[in-house]
Motif scaffolding. Structure first.
Motif, PDB file in Angstrom:
ATOM      1  N   ALA A 135       0.750  -1.156  -0.092  1.00 11.61           N
ATOM      2  CA  ALA A 135       0.036   0.114  -0.007  1.00 11.61           C
ATOM      3  C   ALA A 135       0.987   1.376  -0.009  1.00 11.61           C
ATOM      4  N   GLU A 136       2.064   1.097   0.779  1.00  8.59           N
ATOM      5  CA  GLU A 136       2.962   2.378   0.633  1.00  8.59           C
ATOM      6  C   GLU A 136       3.612   2.680  -0.668  1.00  8.59           C
ATOM      7  N   LYS A 137       3.519   1.529  -1.494  1.00  8.88           N
ATOM      8  CA  LYS A 137       4.128   1.621  -2.840  1.00  8.88           C
ATOM      9  C   LYS A 137       3.047   1.913  -3.843  1.00  8.88           C
ATOM     10  N   GLY A 138       1.760   2.303  -3.284  1.00  7.46           N
ATOM     11  CA  GLY A 138       0.617   2.665  -3.936  1.00  7.46           C
ATOM     12  C   GLY A 138      -0.081   1.429  -4.776  1.00  7.46           C
ATOM     13  N   GLU A 139      -0.073   0.252  -3.950  1.00  7.06           N
ATOM     14  CA  GLU A 139      -0.429  -1.138  -4.721  1.00  7.06           C
ATOM     15  C   GLU A 139      -1.704  -1.718  -3.857  1.00  7.06           C
ATOM     16  N   ASN A 140      -2.875  -1.845  -4.312  1.00  8.97           N
ATOM     17  CA  ASN A 140      -3.932  -2.576  -3.595  1.00  8.97           C
ATOM     18  C   ASN A 140      -3.872  -4.025  -3.903  1.00  8.97           C
ATOM     19  N   VAL A 141      -3.313  -4.850  -2.881  1.00 11.26           N
ATOM     20  CA  VAL A 141      -3.000  -6.194  -3.059  1.00 11.26           C
ATOM     21  C   VAL A 141      -4.131  -7.063  -2.371  1.00 11.26           C
ATOM     22  N   ALA A 142      -4.030  -8.350  -2.681  1.00 15.15           N
ATOM     23  CA  ALA A 142      -4.493  -9.489  -1.819  1.00 15.15           C
ATOM     24  C   ALA A 142      -3.223 -10.239  -1.493  1.00 15.15           C
ATOM     25  N   VAL A 143      -3.332 -11.115  -0.591  1.00 14.97           N
ATOM     26  CA  VAL A 143      -2.287 -12.075  -0.113  1.00 14.97           C
ATOM     27  C   VAL A 143      -2.904 -13.299   0.487  1.00 14.97           C
ATOM     28  N   TYR A 144      -2.176 -14.298  -0.291  1.00 16.68           N
ATOM     29  CA  TYR A 144      -2.924 -15.772  -0.164  1.00 16.68           C
ATOM     30  C   TYR A 144      -1.768 -16.622   0.334  1.00 16.68           C
ATOM     31  N   ALA A 145      -2.065 -17.587   1.412  1.00 16.17           N
ATOM     32  CA  ALA A 145      -1.121 -18.437   2.053  1.00 16.17           C
ATOM     33  C   ALA A 145      -1.340 -19.857   0.912  1.00 16.17           C
ATOM     34  N   VAL A 146      -0.294 -19.803   0.478  1.00 11.61           N
ATOM     35  CA  VAL A 146      -0.244 -21.146  -0.720  1.00 11.61           C
ATOM     36  C   VAL A 146       0.776 -22.466   0.044  1.00 11.61           C
ATOM     37  N   ASN A 147       0.270 -23.548  -0.419  1.00 12.95           N
ATOM     38  CA  ASN A 147       0.958 -24.841  -0.024  1.00 12.95           C
ATOM     39  C   ASN A 147       1.378 -24.764   1.775  1.00 12.95           C
ATOM     40  N   SER A 148       0.410 -24.432   2.355  1.00 11.27           N
ATOM     41  CA  SER A 148       0.410 -24.299   3.835  1.00 11.27           C
ATOM     42  C   SER A 148       0.007 -25.362   4.202  1.00 11.27           C
ATOM     43  N   LYS A 149       0.861 -26.395   4.855  1.00  7.06           N
ATOM     44  CA  LYS A 149       0.943 -27.761   5.524  1.00  7.06           C
ATOM     45  C   LYS A 149       1.740 -27.802   6.669  1.00  7.06           C
ATOM     46  N   VAL A 150       0.978 -28.233   7.537  1.00  7.31           N
ATOM     47  CA  VAL A 150       1.658 -28.677   9.389  1.00  7.31           C
ATOM     48  C   VAL A 150       1.776 -29.841   9.577  1.00  7.31           C
ATOM     49  N   SER A 151       2.728 -30.404  10.302  1.00  4.27           N
ATOM     50  CA  SER A 151       2.723 -31.560  11.059  1.00  4.27           C
ATOM     51  C   SER A 151       2.932 -31.446  12.424  1.00  4.27           C
ATOM     52  N   ILE A 152       2.042 -32.148  13.326  1.00  3.38           N
ATOM     53  CA  ILE A 152       1.867 -31.998  14.555  1.00  3.38           C
ATOM     54  C   ILE A 152       2.494 -33.178  15.151  1.00  3.38           C
ATOM     55  N   ASN A 153       3.439 -32.998  16.243  1.00  2.00           N
ATOM     56  CA  ASN A 153       4.091 -34.045  16.708  1.00  2.00           C
ATOM     57  C   ASN A 153       4.395 -35.403  15.759  1.00  2.00           C
ATOM     58  N   GLY A 154       4.986 -35.167  14.743  1.00  2.00           N
ATOM     59  CA  GLY A 154       5.329 -36.058  13.852  1.00  2.00           C
ATOM     60  C   GLY A 154       4.436 -36.797  12.999  1.00  2.00           C
ATOM     61  N   LYS A 155       3.169 -36.447  12.875  1.00  2.00           N
ATOM     62  CA  LYS A 155       2.242 -36.913  12.160  1.00  2.00           C
ATOM     63  C   LYS A 155       2.253 -36.300  11.008  1.00  2.00           C
ATOM     64  N   PRO A 156       1.563 -37.110   9.846  1.00  2.00           N
ATOM     65  CA  PRO A 156       1.276 -36.562   8.538  1.00  2.00           C
ATOM     66  C   PRO A 156       1.148 -35.219   8.314  1.00  2.00           C
ATOM     67  N   TYR A 157       1.684 -34.537   7.218  1.00  2.00           N
ATOM     68  CA  TYR A 157       1.375 -33.237   7.087  1.00  2.00           C
ATOM     69  C   TYR A 157       0.015 -32.814   6.528  1.00  2.00           C
ATOM     70  N   ARG A 158      -0.660 -31.898   6.915  1.00  2.00           N
ATOM     71  CA  ARG A 158      -2.062 -31.693   6.396  1.00  2.00           C
ATOM     72  C   ARG A 158      -2.257 -30.314   6.299  1.00  2.00           C
ATOM     73  N   ALA A 159      -3.079 -29.931   4.971  1.00  2.00           N
ATOM     74  CA  ALA A 159      -3.267 -28.622   4.560  1.00  2.00           C
ATOM     75  C   ALA A 159      -3.771 -27.691   5.944  1.00  2.00           C
ATOM     76  N   PHE A 160      -3.202 -26.576   5.826  1.00  2.00           N
ATOM     77  CA  PHE A 160      -3.482 -25.787   7.286  1.00  2.00           C
ATOM     78  C   PHE A 160      -4.503 -24.445   7.043  1.00  2.00           C
ATOM     79  N   ILE A 161      -3.816 -23.688   5.975  1.00  2.00           N
ATOM     80  CA  ILE A 161      -4.539 -22.565   5.765  1.00  2.00           C
ATOM     81  C   ILE A 161      -5.295 -22.465   4.373  1.00  2.00           C
ATOM     82  N   ASP A 162      -6.559 -22.149   4.442  1.00  2.00           N
ATOM     83  CA  ASP A 162      -7.412 -21.995   3.256  1.00  2.00           C
ATOM     84  C   ASP A 162      -6.676 -21.124   2.256  1.00  2.00           C
TER      85      ASP A 162
END
Length: 447
Positions: free
Chosen positions: A386-413
């Motif tokens: 915005a400080e550069k004059g751009e109106n942007v959308a921000v997306y989290a992509v390829n977001s995956k998380v593993s808890i306590n060594g379990k298989p990775y699962r998609a985390f953020i939409d």
């Protein structure tokens, strides 16, 4: 209740605790400079991830944080000496709270406990004996304190330990899997490293951790078990100090035990020339209503914070919502991957963000696994563009998380524009995808 709270007792435990407390926080602050913690956490990063709502609270520029910690260490020395105690303890509390709130990449339950204890010490008459304040103003001197000073500390510790014990009663602790993961990084420790990899050690640590946290406060209060409990405390906290290297806090935990022994015992150990206080008379202060009110509000909050996650949708181990300030210690190991895509709303042009340009290694580990870090970074990107004059959308992509060594699962939409998403302080943020336990998104009710 009045007799229980407002009986005057020997203040030796409070006086020696003030001395221990001041020495330990001074060592913590000076040590943070010497070990490079200040440099890594507050100087080298381009910015810090503050607690949400404290965006204005950022580290001092340049070498300012070194001076900041030096001042806090000096205030700790003043606390130990009892010099201008009220000024020094209030100043330290505010400065330490500032450090705690301005960064959470190095979040630690012990840092939170130090905020609470130093805050409580602001209200206690810990400079009324064996202090420079008494030397300068002899009328301050007294050998007694209200019993509620002791019981406030004891009840605070009871909350910490009991909630820590209850939080361990879940599958990954009870099958000792999380301990196996935590001990992997200790394999190269001299002498004990290989031993820490043994399954029977993990089982012993798991059972002992639950029982110690649950029983230590009652065992210290009960005179027949007090000495055994103290020996167990020494072993437990020294073990934590050696294995987990968590600074002053095992020693601060040991310092708390002075409130569980008879005041006469503490006086005879540390202040042999101090006259005993044996009167034990009840003196109800005029502000007793204020004492009840403040203590009631404080402990109501302390009891509510650790259970709030039960009223938030999905599993706290997955979402992290309700985890902090809840005495949930050493319960999970999180690993993840993430990318950020910025899309210009006018042109449709998109680009992937180079995280190395913004974040330290430690911050990158956090941002891949903690939703509040992810949201805050998206807000920072939105502001920068915005400080550069751009109106942007921000997306989290390829977001995956593993808890306590379990298989990775998609985390953020990945379809949610995080630049425009709101952060829900008290309930569930819907852009966090459901855990394996909550596939239907029908979680806990909101009250």
């Amino acid at each position: 209740m009045k007799r229980f709270l407002f009986t005057k007792i020997d203040n030796s435990p409070l006086i020696i605790f003030r001395i221990f407390f001041g020495i330990l926080v001074a060592l913590e602050c000076y040590g943070a400079i010497l070990t490079g913690w200040v440099r890594r956490t507050l100087v080298e990063p381009h910015f810090t991830f503050n607690f949400i709502g404290f965006d204005w609270l950022q580290p001092l520029p340049g070498q300012g944080m070194y001076l900041y910690f030096f001042v806090m260490g000096t205030l700790g020395t003043m606390i130990a000496l009892g010099y201008r105690y009220r000024f020094s303890i209030i100043s330290f509390t505010l400065m330490w709270a500032g450090v705690y709130l301005m960064q959470k990449a190095s979040y630690n339950n012990h840092y939170y406990l130090l905020v609470l204890i130093s805050g409580l010490m602001c209200f206690f008459p810990a400079n009324r004996s064996h202090s420079l304040d008494v030397v300068h103003e002899p009328s301050l001197k007294t050998d007694s304190m209200y019993a509620y000073v002791k019981w406030v500390i004891v009840f605070q510790l009871l909350i910490v330990y009991v909630f820590a014990s209850v939080a361990k009663l879940y599958a990954d602790w009870l099958d000792f899997g999380i301990l196996k993961i935590l001990m992997r990084g200790k394999a190269d420790y001299p002498v004990i490293g290989p031993l820490l990899q043994e399954p029977w050690v993990h089982a012993t640590m798991g059972v002992f951790g639950i029982l110690f946290d649950l029983l230590i406060v009652p065992a210290l209060l009960f005179k027949p078990t007090r000495k055994i409990a103290f020996v167990a405390s020494v072993f437990f906290h020294l073990f934590n100090s050696i294995v987990f290297q968590i600074g002053i806090f095992p020693y601060l935990s040991l310092a708390f035990t002075v409130f569980f022994f008879e005041p006469e015992t503490i006086r005879s150990l540390f202040f042999k020339k101090k006259p005993p206080y044996l009167t034990k008379k009840v003196e109800v202060p005029q502000n007793q209503t204020l004492v009840y009110t403040l203590a009631g509000i404080y402990f109501l909050v302390q009891l509510a914070l650790p259970i709030r996650h039960h009223f938030i949708e999905d599993d706290v181990l997955w979402t992290e919502e309700g985890h902090r300030l809840s005495w949930r210690m050493m319960l999970r190991s999180r690993n993840g991957t993430i990318g950020f895509k910025v899309v210009n709303q006018e042109t449709g042009k998109s680009e992937m963000v180079d995280l190395d340009r913004y974040l330290t290694k430690k911050q990158k580990r956090r941002i891949s696994t903690y939703p509040d870090f992810i949201w805050q970074f998206a807000q920072r990107l939105k502001k920068e563009y915005a400080e550069k004059g751009e109106n942007v959308a921000v997306y989290a992509v390829n977001s995956k998380v593993s808890i306590n060594g379990k298989p990775y699962r998609a985390f953020i939409d990945p379809s949610v524009d995080l630049a425009r998403a709101e952060w829900d302080y008290f309930w569930h943020n819907e852009w966090i995808l459901p855990s394996a336990k909550d596939k239907t998104k029908q979680g806990k009710p909101k009250f």
